[in-house]
Design an enzyme around this catalytic site. Structure first.
Site, PDB file in Angstrom:
ATOM      1  N   GLY A  75       0.742  -1.288   0.174  1.00 24.85           N
ATOM      2  CA  GLY A  75      -0.043  -0.053   0.182  1.00 24.85           C
ATOM      3  C   GLY A  75       0.789   1.235  -0.165  1.00 24.85           C
ATOM      4  O   GLY A  75       0.450   2.381   0.590  1.00 24.85           O
ATOM      5  N   ASN A 109       1.608   3.269  -2.411  1.00 26.22           N
ATOM      6  CA  ASN A 109       0.711   4.495  -3.247  1.00 26.22           C
ATOM      7  C   ASN A 109      -0.572   4.767  -2.388  1.00 26.22           C
ATOM      8  O   ASN A 109      -0.539   6.117  -2.458  1.00 26.22           O
ATOM      9  CB  ASN A 109       0.174   3.782  -4.427  1.00 26.22           C
ATOM     10  N   MET A 131      -4.559  -6.061  -7.125  1.00 24.11           N
ATOM     11  CA  MET A 131      -3.960  -7.084  -7.977  1.00 24.11           C
ATOM     12  C   MET A 131      -4.949  -8.060  -8.234  1.00 24.11           C
ATOM     13  O   MET A 131      -4.734  -9.181  -8.876  1.00 24.11           O
ATOM     14  CB  MET A 131      -2.603  -7.474  -7.289  1.00 24.11           C
ATOM     15  N   LEU A 167     -10.865  -7.546 -12.093  1.00 21.99           N
ATOM     16  CA  LEU A 167     -12.330  -7.117 -11.668  1.00 21.99           C
ATOM     17  C   LEU A 167     -12.989  -7.448 -13.033  1.00 21.99           C
ATOM     18  O   LEU A 167     -12.724  -7.202 -14.053  1.00 21.99           O
ATOM     19  CB  LEU A 167     -12.641  -5.712 -11.268  1.00 21.99           C
ATOM     20  N   ASN A 190      -7.048   3.528 -11.881  1.00 23.38           N
ATOM     21  CA  ASN A 190      -5.945   2.423 -11.566  1.00 23.38           C
ATOM     22  C   ASN A 190      -4.500   3.229 -11.767  1.00 23.38           C
ATOM     23  O   ASN A 190      -4.363   4.099 -12.837  1.00 23.38           O
ATOM     24  CB  ASN A 190      -6.082   1.512 -12.499  1.00 23.38           C
ATOM     25  N   HIS A 195      -0.685   1.990 -13.130  1.00 22.77           N
ATOM     26  CA  HIS A 195       0.062   0.903 -13.693  1.00 22.77           C
ATOM     27  C   HIS A 195       1.381   1.123 -13.758  1.00 22.77           C
ATOM     28  O   HIS A 195       1.765   2.295 -14.208  1.00 22.77           O
ATOM     29  CB  HIS A 195      -0.566   0.402 -14.942  1.00 22.77           C
ATOM     30  N   ASP A 212      -5.943  -2.880 -18.441  1.00 21.13           N
ATOM     31  CA  ASP A 212      -5.003  -1.859 -18.608  1.00 21.13           C
ATOM     32  C   ASP A 212      -5.066  -1.143 -19.982  1.00 21.13           C
ATOM     33  O   ASP A 212      -4.088  -0.688 -20.662  1.00 21.13           O
ATOM     34  CB  ASP A 212      -3.499  -2.453 -18.385  1.00 21.13           C
ATOM     35  N   GLN A 261       8.265   7.595  -8.443  1.00 21.59           N
ATOM     36  CA  GLN A 261       7.452   8.762  -9.518  1.00 21.59           C
ATOM     37  C   GLN A 261       6.018   8.152  -9.235  1.00 21.59           C
ATOM     38  O   GLN A 261       4.962   9.238  -9.382  1.00 21.59           O
ATOM     39  CB  GLN A 261       7.779   8.660 -10.856  1.00 21.59           C
TER      40      GLN A 261
HETATM   41  C1  GAR Z   1       2.570  -0.523  -7.676  1.00 23.91           C
HETATM   42  O1  GAR Z   1       3.795  -0.544  -8.603  1.00 23.91           O
HETATM   43  C2  GAR Z   1       1.460  -0.463  -8.726  1.00 23.91           C
HETATM   44  O2  GAR Z   1       1.649   0.505  -9.726  1.00 23.91           O
HETATM   45  C3  GAR Z   1       1.333  -1.887  -9.321  1.00 23.91           C
HETATM   46  O3  GAR Z   1       1.470  -2.447  -7.916  1.00 23.91           O
HETATM   47  C4  GAR Z   1       2.509  -1.760  -7.014  1.00 23.91           C
HETATM   48  C5  GAR Z   1       1.757  -1.948  -5.584  1.00 23.91           C
HETATM   49  O4  GAR Z   1       2.503  -1.317  -4.764  1.00 23.91           O
HETATM   50  N1  GAR Z   1       0.012  -2.024  -9.636  1.00 23.91           N
HETATM   51  C6  GAR Z   1      -0.137  -2.913 -10.556  1.00 23.91           C
HETATM   52  O5  GAR Z   1       0.742  -3.604 -11.251  1.00 23.91           O
HETATM   53  C7  GAR Z   1      -1.582  -3.022 -11.027  1.00 23.91           C
HETATM   54  N2  GAR Z   1      -1.760  -3.920 -12.368  1.00 23.91           N
HETATM   55  P1  GAR Z   1       1.978  -0.692  -3.567  1.00 23.91           P
HETATM   56  O6  GAR Z   1       1.195  -1.664  -2.848  1.00 23.91           O
HETATM   57  O7  GAR Z   1       3.207  -0.222  -2.721  1.00 23.91           O
HETATM   58  O8  GAR Z   1       1.194   0.431  -3.962  1.00 23.91           O
END
Ligand code: GAR
Length: 214
Positions: free
Chosen positions: A12, A14, A86, A89, A103, A105, A141, A169
């Site tokens: 988590g 982000n 992940m 849906l 989302n 990506h 995506d 980023q």
């Molecule tokens: C992030 O890099 C996000 O962009 C990616 O998973 C990671 C989660 O990190 N998401 C995907 O690949 C979605 N298809 P986080 O739990 O530390 O935010």
């Protein structure tokens, strides 16, 4: 004020960046599909309501999607923010919330959809990689792009070093997009959120610090 529910699956980071940005948003809940998602503790420590809809307890994808939708609808958010969520849906779930699911990506879509995006980028030999914030549509995506950030690939990068550079980023661009939405949503109705400049593209300025609109 725009209201959101954030969906996570793991650490988590982000979500944490969104919480730390102190955006003018009403964050109604953080929901994880795994009880051991590390981000749940971070969210609770920040004072957010947390919930788990454990996908392993459901016999089908639809059953999970319906249970998740029930929890989301309880909070009546304007937007659903996927932050490292992940689970794929289903179409019915996504069509229930048209233009309301965002989302992030970890690639410059449409390049490298799916999983292992940093490995895909290294194998392809690209010199520029990055991350994309997009609206979620039933095609994986592939929804309309709201913002992208470019990240250089170094000659000696491996998946971890490149992934870490992209993630830094992501933590800039996702809160920046949500701030734009919070400040620019013109209406919220049956067809979702109506935005000014919904397909705006953004990139970092030369200092690498600030997002600029193109
Ligand atoms: C992030 O890099 C996000 O962009 C990616 O998973 C990671 C989660 O990190 N998401 C995907 O690949 C979605 N298809 P986080 O739990 O530390 O935010």
């Amino acid at each position: 004020m725009l209201s959101i529910v954030i969906l996570i699956s793991g650490r988590g980071s982000n979500m944490e960046a969104i919480l730390k940005a102190r955006l003018p948003l009403d964050i109604r809940a953080v929901i994880a599909n795994r009880p051991d998602a590390g981000g749940l503790q971070t969210a609770a420590a920040a004072g957010c309501a947390t919930e788990v809809v454990d996908h392993t307890l459901f016999s089908s994808r639809d059953a999970f999607d319906n249970a998740l939708a029930a929890r989301i609808d309880h909070h009546r958010p304007d937007l659903i923010v996927l932050a490292g969520f992940m689970r794929i849906l289903g179409r019915a779930f996504i069509e229930r919330y048209p233009n309301k699911i965002l989302n992030i990506h970890p690639s410059l879509l449409p390049a490298f959809p799916g999983l292992h995006t940093h490995r895909q980028a290294l194998e392809a030999g690209v010199r520029i990689h990055g991350a994309t914030v997009h609206i979620v549509t039933p095609e994986l995506d592939a929804g309309p792009i709201l913002a992208q950030v470019a990240v250089p690939v170094a000659a000696d990068d491996d998946e971890d070093s490149l992934g870490a550079r992209v993630l830094r980023q992501e933590h800039v661009i996702y809160p920046a997009v949500l701030r734009r939405l919070a400040e620019n949503v013109t209406s919220i109705g049956e067809t979702g959120v109506v935005l000014r400049g919904a397909r705006r593209v953004e990139q970092l300025d030369a200092s690498g610090e600030k997002l600029i609109s193109l």
